[in-house]
Motif scaffolding. Sequence first.
Motif, mmCIF file in Angstrom:
data_model
loop_
_atom_site.group_PDB
_atom_site.id
_atom_site.type_symbol
_atom_site.label_atom_id
_atom_site.label_comp_id
_atom_site.label_asym_id
_atom_site.label_seq_id
_atom_site.Cartn_x
_atom_site.Cartn_y
_atom_site.Cartn_z
ATOM 1 N N ASP A 12 -0.364 -3.059 6.529
ATOM 2 C CA ASP A 12 -1.360 -2.004 6.774
ATOM 3 C C ASP A 12 -1.329 -0.925 5.699
ATOM 4 O OD1 ASP A 12 0.931 -0.591 7.350
ATOM 5 O OD2 ASP A 12 0.369 -0.078 9.400
ATOM 6 N N ASP A 13 -0.553 -1.125 4.662
ATOM 7 C CA ASP A 13 -0.566 -0.145 3.569
ATOM 8 C C ASP A 13 -1.941 -0.162 2.904
ATOM 9 O OD1 ASP A 13 1.147 1.587 1.571
ATOM 10 O OD2 ASP A 13 -0.144 0.291 0.362
ATOM 11 N N ARG A 14 -2.489 0.996 2.665
ATOM 12 C CA ARG A 14 -3.845 1.081 2.115
ATOM 13 C C ARG A 14 -3.897 0.655 0.645
ATOM 14 N NH1 ARG A 14 -7.490 4.176 5.319
ATOM 15 N NH2 ARG A 14 -8.661 4.498 3.394
ATOM 16 N N GLY A 15 -2.771 0.710 -0.030
ATOM 17 C CA GLY A 15 -2.717 0.173 -1.388
ATOM 18 C C GLY A 15 -2.911 -1.331 -1.368
ATOM 19 N N ALA A 16 -2.188 -2.003 -0.502
ATOM 20 C CA ALA A 16 -2.312 -3.459 -0.384
ATOM 21 C C ALA A 16 -3.674 -3.847 0.181
ATOM 22 C CB ALA A 16 -1.195 -4.006 0.509
ATOM 23 N N GLY A 84 -5.435 5.530 9.190
ATOM 24 C CA GLY A 84 -6.886 5.620 9.061
ATOM 25 C C GLY A 84 -7.517 4.449 9.802
ATOM 26 N N ARG A 85 -8.815 4.565 10.073
ATOM 27 C CA ARG A 85 -9.530 3.462 10.729
ATOM 28 C C ARG A 85 -10.384 2.783 9.674
ATOM 29 N NH1 ARG A 85 -10.364 3.385 16.439
ATOM 30 N NH2 ARG A 85 -12.387 2.395 16.096
ATOM 31 N N GLY A 86 -10.017 1.593 9.287
ATOM 32 C CA GLY A 86 -10.757 0.927 8.215
ATOM 33 C C GLY A 86 -10.720 1.785 6.971
ATOM 34 N N TYR A 87 -11.885 1.934 6.323
ATOM 35 C CA TYR A 87 -11.916 2.717 5.090
ATOM 36 C C TYR A 87 -11.675 4.209 5.333
ATOM 37 C CZ TYR A 87 -13.983 -1.570 3.212
ATOM 38 O OH TYR A 87 -14.208 -2.864 2.841
ATOM 39 N N ALA A 88 -11.938 4.678 6.566
ATOM 40 C CA ALA A 88 -11.788 6.113 6.847
ATOM 41 C C ALA A 88 -10.337 6.539 6.631
ATOM 42 C CB ALA A 88 -12.235 6.423 8.271
ATOM 43 N N ARG B 6 3.189 -12.736 8.770
ATOM 44 C CA ARG B 6 3.035 -11.317 9.132
ATOM 45 C C ARG B 6 3.939 -10.417 8.288
ATOM 46 N NH1 ARG B 6 1.278 -10.846 15.375
ATOM 47 N NH2 ARG B 6 1.041 -13.049 15.821
ATOM 48 N N ALA B 7 4.701 -11.021 7.377
ATOM 49 C CA ALA B 7 5.554 -10.213 6.496
ATOM 50 C C ALA B 7 4.664 -9.381 5.580
ATOM 51 C CB ALA B 7 6.449 -11.130 5.664
ATOM 52 N N ARG B 98 -1.619 -13.806 4.386
ATOM 53 C CA ARG B 98 -1.031 -12.917 5.380
ATOM 54 C C ARG B 98 -2.080 -12.612 6.441
ATOM 55 N NH1 ARG B 98 2.857 -14.365 3.356
ATOM 56 N NH2 ARG B 98 4.563 -13.199 2.396
ATOM 57 N N TYR B 99 -1.636 -12.241 7.637
ATOM 58 C CA TYR B 99 -2.612 -11.859 8.658
ATOM 59 C C TYR B 99 -2.024 -10.810 9.576
ATOM 60 C CZ TYR B 99 -0.071 -14.568 12.121
ATOM 61 O OH TYR B 99 0.905 -15.037 12.970
ATOM 62 N N ARG B 100 -2.911 -10.051 10.162
ATOM 63 C CA ARG B 100 -2.524 -9.142 11.243
ATOM 64 C C ARG B 100 -3.593 -9.164 12.304
ATOM 65 N NH1 ARG B 100 -4.083 -3.358 9.443
ATOM 66 N NH2 ARG B 100 -2.786 -2.764 11.198
ATOM 67 N N ILE B 101 -3.179 -8.835 13.513
ATOM 68 C CA ILE B 101 -4.089 -8.876 14.659
ATOM 69 C C ILE B 101 -4.077 -7.502 15.303
ATOM 70 C CG2 ILE B 101 -4.382 -9.853 16.978
ATOM 71 C CD1 ILE B 101 -2.963 -12.424 15.645
#
Lengths: 273, 273
Positions: A12-16, A84-88, B6-7, B98-101
Amino acid sequence: MGEDGRAGFPLDDRGAAYGDGLFETVLVRDGEPLLWREHCERLEEGAARLGFEAPERAELDALPARAGAGEKILKIMLTRGSGGRGYALPDVASPRLRYRIVAFTPAAQRWREGVSMRLCRLRLAEQPLLAGLKHLNRLENVLARSEWQSPDIAEGLLRDQHERVVEATAMNVAWLENGRWLTPWLARCGVAGTLRRALLAQGLVAEVDDAGLERLVKASSLCLFNSVQGVWPVQRLFDETCSHRLGRWTITTTSGQRELQREAHSLLGHPLP
Amino acid sequence: MGEDGRAGFPLDDRGAAYGDGLFETVLVRDGEPLLWREHCERLEEGAARLGFEAPERAELDALPARAGAGEKILKIMLTRGSGGRGYALPDVASPRLRYRIVAFTPAAQRWREGVSMRLCRLRLAEQPLLAGLKHLNRLENVLARSEWQSPDIAEGLLRDQHERVVEATAMNVAWLENGRWLTPWLARCGVAGTLRRALLAQGLVAEVDDAGLERLVKASSLCLFNSVQGVWPVQRLFDETCSHRLGRWTITTTSGQRELQREAHSLLGHPLP
């Protein structure tokens, strides 16, 4: 750094996820960073333009020493972090700082003998809001670099969609015209390198807008440079298919390129060829 | 997947380093993906355009069931993996999947009552080599979405640098003109959504080049849509500062938007408002 600075990025890192971040590649010799002020300033200005906090200077200052003895590249990555939610954007961003250190040997033969360069087919898109930044959205550089495989071609010259010369895939360019070193203005696209910044600050190089290929071809010298490799004189410039040579420059110990090399290499601690 | 799907990403992953990869956000209901063929095809086409291998379809097909019961978003990220020297590609890429849910509740009130949208100041840069792809270089979307905070504004309308309407920050747009639903051609910039793809394939929507704002403002209906949220009718369109209303549309159970909603929501298993 809170978390381990060498850990990877969570999904969930925004960079990745979006390339929502910045990076720096710093030449470090025996733990001492070169052009360190320029790298820190660019990182801070980039974070300000993207709208998040850069780390404290003390946190950055602790990194180069970790490279240990020898010549190394310290790669610093700074993302907006998670949330953040999506791009927000998240209400309050917690930027994530990561670094890696890799071995480095400069290409001394290229300092001495110069390199061959080709024209890239890809034309850089113009986005003033991102121009100059060393941000993590680098697919154009990747695609441009994938246009050739030959090890005989050291770099590819990039133009924008109005045929203006901008940069090479991983280096800035400068050419000698009427005794002055000129480099493209980077307000629409391109990465404003830290060596470029230092040379501009010294008045050794001047920015010029709207230069087309014909000016480079007619220049008395043409060089590629960045804060890691130093200055590579260009010996030959080829077209997109490498079937026509558009320009050829003689590299000698007294030719114009040596002046730029002398100043740049003294900033980077690189020897003169 | 070899490694744990998920890593996170290692620091040398090209997706994290350069945004050198793609993603898909898939609506999954009780383990069943919606518009799955369109998502897989776009991922495969994107990988082909960027020049690396997409996973086998069987590997992708195993993912949606992991979402379990209820409405979820399956986010799939596919990068070129690690390797290569700088921007130069590795000789043989080992792409990383990779994936997340995450949980998801659609905004049913927006289906029913419609939304307000504003114009974005940011103009999308034009890069035909990347246009249409859902790649990981999304700083423009992030910056465009950061132009407003008010929860009363659901989306921002994006134009390119020639004033052509392209899309919204995370949704495609379509408008009703002389009884036909039109959506911008996305050969220069923008993300070609999977719901857009399905609606085009059905002939319910047609592509149009070179549409300026004035055509949207005069349209008899205007909608936002994507494969997760379904169709949001636009009720009000504001300028960049939200100080002038440029357009207003009445949403009723019989107005034009309902036709698009009916088709799209049957593809997504969303109810009609």
